[in-house]
Design a protein around this motif. Structure first.
Motif, short mmCIF file in Angstrom:
data_model
loop_
_atom_site.label_atom_id
_atom_site.label_comp_id
_atom_site.label_asym_id
_atom_site.label_seq_id
_atom_site.Cartn_x
_atom_site.Cartn_y
_atom_site.Cartn_z
N GLU A 146 18.74 111.58 38.83
CA GLU A 146 18.87 110.20 38.38
C GLU A 146 19.18 110.20 36.89
OE1 GLU A 146 16.23 106.04 38.27
OE2 GLU A 146 15.52 107.82 39.32
N SER A 147 20.10 109.34 36.49
CA SER A 147 20.48 109.25 35.07
C SER A 147 20.72 107.79 34.73
CB SER A 147 21.73 110.08 34.79
OG SER A 147 22.82 109.63 35.58
N THR A 148 20.31 107.42 33.53
CA THR A 148 20.51 106.05 33.04
C THR A 148 21.02 106.12 31.60
OG1 THR A 148 18.21 105.91 32.28
CG2 THR A 148 18.68 105.11 34.50
N GLY A 149 21.69 105.08 31.18
CA GLY A 149 22.20 105.00 29.80
C GLY A 149 22.51 103.57 29.43
N SER A 150 22.40 103.28 28.15
CA SER A 150 22.70 101.91 27.67
C SER A 150 23.23 101.99 26.24
CB SER A 150 21.46 101.02 27.73
OG SER A 150 20.44 101.52 26.88
N LYS A 151 24.02 100.98 25.86
CA LYS A 151 24.59 100.92 24.52
C LYS A 151 24.75 99.45 24.15
CE LYS A 151 28.51 102.44 21.72
NZ LYS A 151 29.80 103.16 21.72
N ASP A 152 24.22 99.06 22.99
CA ASP A 152 24.30 97.69 22.50
C ASP A 152 25.02 97.67 21.15
OD1 ASP A 152 22.85 96.79 24.68
OD2 ASP A 152 20.93 97.13 23.68
N GLY A 153 25.81 96.63 20.93
CA GLY A 153 26.50 96.47 19.65
C GLY A 153 26.53 95.01 19.24
N VAL A 204 36.60 76.88 1.35
CA VAL A 204 36.88 76.42 2.71
C VAL A 204 35.54 76.11 3.37
CG1 VAL A 204 39.01 77.76 2.90
CG2 VAL A 204 36.84 78.77 3.62
N PRO A 205 35.59 75.24 4.35
CA PRO A 205 34.33 74.99 5.07
C PRO A 205 33.76 76.30 5.60
CG PRO A 205 36.02 73.42 5.73
CD PRO A 205 36.70 74.46 4.89
N ASN A 206 32.49 76.34 5.58
CA ASN A 206 31.80 77.56 6.01
C ASN A 206 32.18 77.88 7.46
OD1 ASN A 206 30.14 79.73 6.10
ND2 ASN A 206 28.27 78.55 6.45
N ALA A 207 32.69 79.07 7.65
CA ALA A 207 33.06 79.52 9.00
C ALA A 207 32.40 80.88 9.26
CB ALA A 207 34.57 79.65 9.11
N SER A 208 31.81 80.99 10.36
CA SER A 208 31.11 82.24 10.71
C SER A 208 31.57 82.72 12.09
CB SER A 208 29.60 82.04 10.69
OG SER A 208 29.22 81.05 11.64
N PHE A 209 31.55 84.01 12.23
CA PHE A 209 31.94 84.64 13.49
C PHE A 209 30.86 85.63 13.91
CE2 PHE A 209 35.67 83.65 10.96
CZ PHE A 209 36.45 82.91 11.84
N ALA A 210 30.65 85.73 15.18
CA ALA A 210 29.64 86.67 15.70
C ALA A 210 30.16 87.31 16.99
CB ALA A 210 28.31 85.95 15.96
N GLY A 211 29.88 88.54 17.15
CA GLY A 211 30.27 89.25 18.37
C GLY A 211 29.15 90.15 18.85
N LYS A 212 29.05 90.30 20.11
CA LYS A 212 27.98 91.11 20.68
C LYS A 212 28.48 91.75 21.97
CE LYS A 212 23.14 90.89 22.14
NZ LYS A 212 21.97 90.00 22.36
N SER A 213 28.13 92.99 22.16
CA SER A 213 28.53 93.70 23.39
C SER A 213 27.37 94.56 23.87
CB SER A 213 29.76 94.58 23.14
OG SER A 213 29.46 95.62 22.22
N ALA A 214 27.31 94.75 25.14
CA ALA A 214 26.26 95.57 25.74
C ALA A 214 26.83 96.28 26.97
CB ALA A 214 25.04 94.73 26.11
N ASN A 215 26.55 97.55 27.10
CA ASN A 215 26.97 98.35 28.23
C ASN A 215 25.78 99.13 28.75
OD1 ASN A 215 29.80 97.70 28.11
ND2 ASN A 215 29.94 99.02 26.29
N SER A 216 25.67 99.22 30.05
CA SER A 216 24.59 100.00 30.65
C SER A 216 25.05 100.52 32.00
CB SER A 216 23.32 99.15 30.81
OG SER A 216 23.55 98.09 31.71
N TYR A 217 24.48 101.63 32.40
CA TYR A 217 24.79 102.18 33.72
C TYR A 217 23.56 102.89 34.25
CZ TYR A 217 25.05 106.95 31.92
OH TYR A 217 24.73 108.16 31.38
#
Length: 212
Positions: A78-85, A99-112
């Protein structure tokens, strides 16, 4: 089609291949004639050793192998793994101008998750009487034998070979298979199951060339 027909008609007649790579039987060599030297009481023709047992010790002698094979294997993995960004960014000015305040956000998650189970169990019980085909220099006996059983239109083949120590031979000349060195045990058959396998192979061959 002719090849396929030949395979189908001859499927029940072939002898299965074997893992036993030595003669399956041997006949004892003829004993050299001994000159009789009878006395008043002793008679060579009627002599029988007083303390000699009947254990096999010569080429051509027979011994019965009690097949008692029982193997079990279990494999688990059995093997497990995960990765978050995660990334955050904001822009407050562009080319010196606010300029008007502008913000950006990104999120990713991988698991197996991976799991593998493998189990195998084999039981083989029976008996077969084999022949001593060679007496090794250390006194051990190289034995081999085959038993064929025919039922209706099929034949079952039981073959055995190995090296037996005379110390493991019990009363009645029996030896359990788990006390035989270099044991090769097999059960084969040439029944209609094999014919069905051949028919399936021929069918797959022609289907592979057929137009869709």
């Amino acid at each position: 089609m002719a090849l396929a027909s030949c395979l189908l008609f001859n499927a029940c007649a072939f002898t299965p291949t074997t893992v036993v790579k030595q003669p399956l039987t041997a006949k004892p060599t003829a004993a050299a004639p001994v000159q009789s030297n009878n006395g008043a009481i002793f008679n060579v023709a009627a002599y029988r050793p007083l303390f000699e047992d009947r254990r096999p010790r010569f080429v051509g002698d027979v011994v019965t192998i009690n097949i008692v094979e029982n193997t079990n294997t279990i494999k688990n993995s059995e093997s497990t793994g995960s990765k978050d960004g995660k990334a955050d960014n904001a822009i407050t000015s562009f080319l010196g101008h606010a300029v008007p305040n502008a913000s950006f956000a990104g999120k990713s998650a991988n698991s197996y998750k991976e799991k593998d189970d493998s189990k195998a169990s084999n039981v083989f019980n029976g008996s077969i009487t084999v022949t001593v085909i060679e007496v090794l220099p250390n006194g051990n006996l190289s034995v081999s034998g085959e038993k064929q059983i025919s039922f209706d239109k099929g034949t079952e083949f039981v073959r055995f070979s190995g090296v037996v120590s005379p110390d493991t031979i019990t009363v009645g000349n029996f030896v359990p298979s788990n006390r035989v060195a270099d044991a090769r045990i097999e059960y084969r058959t040439n029944t209609k199951v094999d014919a069905a396998n051949i028919a399936a192979m021929v069918a797959r061959f022609f289907l592979s060339m057929a137009a869709l």
